[in-house]
Design an enzyme around this catalytic site. Structure first.
Site, mmCIF file in Angstrom:
data_model
loop_
_atom_site.group_PDB
_atom_site.id
_atom_site.type_symbol
_atom_site.label_atom_id
_atom_site.label_comp_id
_atom_site.label_asym_id
_atom_site.label_seq_id
_atom_site.Cartn_x
_atom_site.Cartn_y
_atom_site.Cartn_z
ATOM 1 N N GLY A 9 0.833 -1.314 -0.039
ATOM 2 C CA GLY A 9 -0.013 0.121 -0.107
ATOM 3 C C GLY A 9 0.783 1.376 -0.020
ATOM 4 C CB VAL B 218 -0.021 -5.964 4.101
ATOM 5 C CG1 VAL B 218 -0.586 -6.599 5.444
ATOM 6 C CG2 VAL B 218 -0.411 -4.273 4.270
ATOM 7 C CG ASP C 214 -5.642 6.197 -0.412
ATOM 8 O OD1 ASP C 214 -6.256 6.353 -1.606
ATOM 9 O OD2 ASP C 214 -4.526 5.543 -0.322
ATOM 10 C CE LYS D 57 -0.089 -0.482 5.364
ATOM 11 N NZ LYS D 57 -1.588 -0.390 4.787
#
Ligand SMILES: *[C@@H]1O[C@H](CO)[C@@H](O)[C@H](O)[C@H]1NC(C)=O
Ligand SMILES: *[C@@H]1O[C@H](CO)[C@@H](O)[C@H](O)[C@H]1NC(C)=O
Ligand SMILES: *[C@@H]1O[C@H](CO)[C@@H](O)[C@H](O)[C@H]1NC(C)=O
Length: 788
Positions: free
Chosen positions: A511, A516, A623, A529
């Protein structure tokens, strides 16, 4: 419990996918269309809907057979499949590719089968009402047709050319090539014969000749439109196969199949039957397959019941392949002539009415039972002695042409070795299983052994139960987890996470904030993450921010489970979501069902509304996009990556470098000198909503002319001009739920208004989606066209 849930999940996934068929209802299939092997996938139908090409699960488990079948008959009788009936796993595809034809490939993309390697341009495919699937060239000529490559069945209007053949399948549920063939030999005679099992070659060992001995004038076998089969001779005359007037006239399906037991049978089935019925026989040959000696395998015994054979291994023998009752039987004892044997070691099993003609190497006449047995006992070659009419035959293994016939007075003596064989009363021992797991296995077995139709019902019932469990589960997990987070969030060392993720081996995704990984903590799967851009001086704020993320609890938000703040390593540990991202779900090969998609929309709206209005400190996500929405076991959506914008020190007053988010989802104010508010999320949600409705990406590339169209514009145009069917790519499920579809589209258009103040708050969005308040006509979202 965990094991049950995951087993249940397997059954659920069978249910959750519905398929988008790229087909109009005139039976034509466009180049580029594809079908994916998933249960209940919509096939390509003929115009009348009577025939379908698609995937079936002949064994009820997770393997699929590309096939053509009668779609209006409850048991979906299969009439065509590629040679040798290759079974493919779930997720395999068949695609209509120009210049290549139908191409079947497995989920890894390996080609399993292809219709033709002809390099002609294909105009379209056609599932014709005759049951023939045809690839048509632009000049209307036929490039390929399934009628030209028959499996075990012929249909009316189908022709078998010289050299053509039908091949039986192995058994009712195994579509591999079986032992039998119907063949119009190049020399012009039509025969039924067996095939060498080891080299697969036809050994021309015919067991039936269609009254055509000495007549080699056959040119082709024709199944005419009214259901009569005949051989057309070179001189134009006919040799009838179907007896005159044998076919019922009226509305019937007809087919002629070389069944897996070697019997060539013409069947009919009433088209408009309302009550339970079955295929009925018009005629069949040979009428006594046992008599031909081909009914069953070696050592096996054939008995005839209503023209059909049943095979049963005699005592002391067992099936080589337990799933294939018409196959060979293996003896538990094989006579041997090695030194040191004495006749006292052996005895006989006596069977009545059973004979194996043809396997004898010696016979005596006259004889009596005692002499016959004693001769076999002393003879180290002898496996079986047959006594009939004062005659004795001695036979060696393997025995062939075994036959059971109550009218035949004959005794068979099977030699066996004393003290061999299983002592009575011992049954196989199964490992202990918990009760509920056992019941699942039983259901699984039931699913495997029942018909496709019954399976569908069973699965439906099963899924209903599953949803109940899912509901129960989501009810029970949440209070527990929220309690855990009231205290401070667990902190992990970097080393602990190295171990938990097995050295960061399994990447789940990448991301904007980092990668992740999948991990396991205390036997529970987690997503770890690894943040890549936390500012060095922000150490203190990191903990504060993480704890504020930890205070958010909502069933549509991904729950944080812990964090790591070790040297310059910053990691966040989240609950693991088994069904991946919404992007993966929406843009896969299979269009997910409308119902599930619409409930996902509402879930996301709820999660976002919570972030904006209900949690202690307002969180702007910044986002929102399908890659940041995850799906849990029950396909509940959960928003991920919230709170990170602040954590990562994104300048809220956003200079140009501060632009965050992803093209296509960005609200216009990111590019203007207006404040960023929760309305940016509403905009991104609007784009997401339009995507979920249409299963389209946010920027649509029109196929040929590379022209890029922004989804929001397409949505407006389609809405404005009433072309909803085009927007949803003919998704019938959505179109049938028209009111909801229009409501969702209108809400989407309100959310993507260029003017932030025109966009509704998320709370209002939920009310509109759920129909609690009406939706006004949305205006054009971008009256001042924007270029990015
Ligand atoms: C489809 O079947 C019809 C008869 O039902 C026939 O006339 C037509 O030629 C067939 N089309 C193709 C492309 O084979
Ligand atoms: C079908 O039969 C073939 C040939 O005997 C065998 O190899 C195959 O494993 C069988 N397939 C299934 C699914 O039972
Ligand atoms: C099919 O063949 C049968 C018998 O030869 C004949 O009676 C019938 O008229 C034929 N049907 C068609 C459509 O040609």
């Amino acid at each position: 419990m965990a094991a049950e849930i995951s087993l249940l999940l397997c059954f659920l996934t069978i249910f959750v996918h519905c398929v988008a068929a790229q087909q109009t209802n005139n039976g034509s299939v466009s180049v580029g269309a594809l079908l994916t092997a998933v249960p209940d996938a919509k096939p390509w139908l003929s115009p009348s809907g009577e025939f379908a090409l698609g995937f079936q699960q002949p064994q009820g488990n997770d393997s699929f057979l590309l096939s053509i079948w009668y779609d209006k008959i409850p048991d979906k009788t299969i009439i065509w499949y590629p040679k040798d009936g290759p079974l493919v796993p779930r997720g395999s595809k068949v695609e209509l590719i120009n210049r290549r034809g139908l191409v079947l490939s497995d989920p890894q993309g390996r080609e399993i089968w292809t219709s033709a390697s002809n390099s002609d341009d294909i105009a379209y495919g056609l599932m014709n009402d005759t049951g023939n699937f045809v690839l048509v060239a632009s000049d209307s000529s036929r490039i390929w047709e399934s009628f030209g490559y028959p499996a075990d069945t012929m249909l009316p209007t189908q022709i078998l050319m010289k050299g053509g053949e039908l091949e039986s399948k192995k058994s009712r549920t195994n579509f591999s090539v079986g032992r039998f063939q119907l063949r119009l030999r190049p020399q012009g005679d039509l025969i039924l014969h067996t095939v060498d099992r080891f080299i697969g070659d036809s050994n021309d060992d015919s067991y039936y000749n269609f009254g055509f001995i000495d007549d080699d004038s056959g040119e082709r076998v024709i199944f005419n439109a009214t259901g009569y089969l005949y051989i057309l001779r070179t001189d134009g005359t006919r040799f009838d196969l179907t007896p005159r007037n044998a076919v019922p006239s009226g509305n019937y399906y007809h087919r002629a199949t070389l069944d897996s037991d070697g019997v060539f049978t013409q069947y009919y089935y009433p088209k408009d039957s309302t009550n339970d019925t079955d295929w009925k026989v018009v005629w069949l040959v040979p009428t006594d397959i046992c008599e031909t000696g081909k009914g069953c395998g070696l050592n096996n015994v054939c008995s005839l019941d209503d023209n059909r054979s049943t095979c049963e291994c005699p005592q002391g023998f067992s099936l080589v392949d337990p799933n294939y009752s018409h196959g060979d039987c293996e003896p538990k004892f094989v006579p041997s002539c090695e030194a040191g044997f004495s006749e006292e070691q052996f005895d006989f099993t006596e069977l009545n009415n059973i004979d194996w003609p043809n396997s004898d190497y010696a016979s005596t006449k006259p004889s009596n039972e005692e002499n016959c047995k004693s001769s076999c006992l002393k003879d180290c070659f002898c496996a079986v002695a047959i006594y009939r009419d004062s005659q004795c035959w001695k036979k060696r293994l393997p025995l062939s042409n075994g036959r059971k016939d109550p009218s035949r007075v004959v005794k068979a003596f099977l030699k066996f070795r004393k003290g061999t064989g299983h002592p009575p009363g011992i049954s196989p021992v199964f490992p202990r299983e918990s009760k509920s797991r056992r019941s699942l296995i039983i259901i699984g077995k039931a699913l495997l052994s029942t018909s496709v139709f019954v399976n569908a019902v069973l699965i439906a019932v099963f899924c209903f139960g599953f949803f109940q469990i899912c509901k129960l589960k989501s009810r029970t997990t949440y209070p527990g987890s929220s309690k855990a987070v009231e205290t401070t969030l667990p902190r992990f060392t970097y080393q602990e996470l190295v171990i938990a993720t097995d050295g960061f081996k399994d990447v789940l995704g990448k991301g904007a904030f980092g990668v992740v990984y999948k991990g396991v903590i205390e036997t529970k799967p987690v997503a770890v993450k690894k943040l890549d851009t936390v500012e060095q001086h922000a150490q203190k704020e990191f903990k504060i921010e993480v704890n504020s993320i930890a205070r958010t609890h909502h069933k549509n938000l991904v729950q944080i489970l812990g964090y790591c703040d070790d040297g310059d390593q910053r990691l966040l540990i989240y609950e693991y979501m088994s069904n991946g991202t919404l992007a993966f779900y929406l843009f896969g090969d299979v269009r997910p069902c409308w119902k599930q998609r619409s409930s996902i929309v509402v879930g996301i709206a709820r999660g976002l509304s919570y972030l904006h209005e209900e949690c202690s400190a307002q969180i702007i996500h910044c986002d929102i996009k399908p890659q940041n929405i995850l799906l849990d076991d029950c396909y509940n959506p959960k928003i991920a990556d919230f709170g990170l914008a602040k954590l990562l020190k994104i300048n809220e007053s956003r200079t140009h470098t501060g632009i965050r988010g992803t093209k296509g989802y960005l609200a216009p104010e990111w590019f203007r000198n207006t404040p960023v508010t929760v309305n940016v999320d509403v905009y991104s949600f609007g784009v997401l909503l339009l995507q979920i409705i249409s299963c389209r990406k946010s920027v649509v590339f029109e196929n040929d002319n590379e022209d890029m169209e922004v989804l929001t514009d397409l949505a407006w145009d389609c809405y404005h001009e009433g072309r909803l069917d085009e927007f949803v790519k003919n998704d019938l499920e959505a179109l049938n739920d028209y009111k909801k579809l229009v409501t969702f589209l209108m809400v989407g258009l309100w959310c993507v208004q260029e003017d932030p103040s025109s966009r509704p708050a998320m709370r209002k969005v939920i009310q509109m989606l759920e129909g609690e308040v009406g939706v006004n006509e949305p205006p054009c979202p971008s009256p001042f066209s924007v270029t990015y």
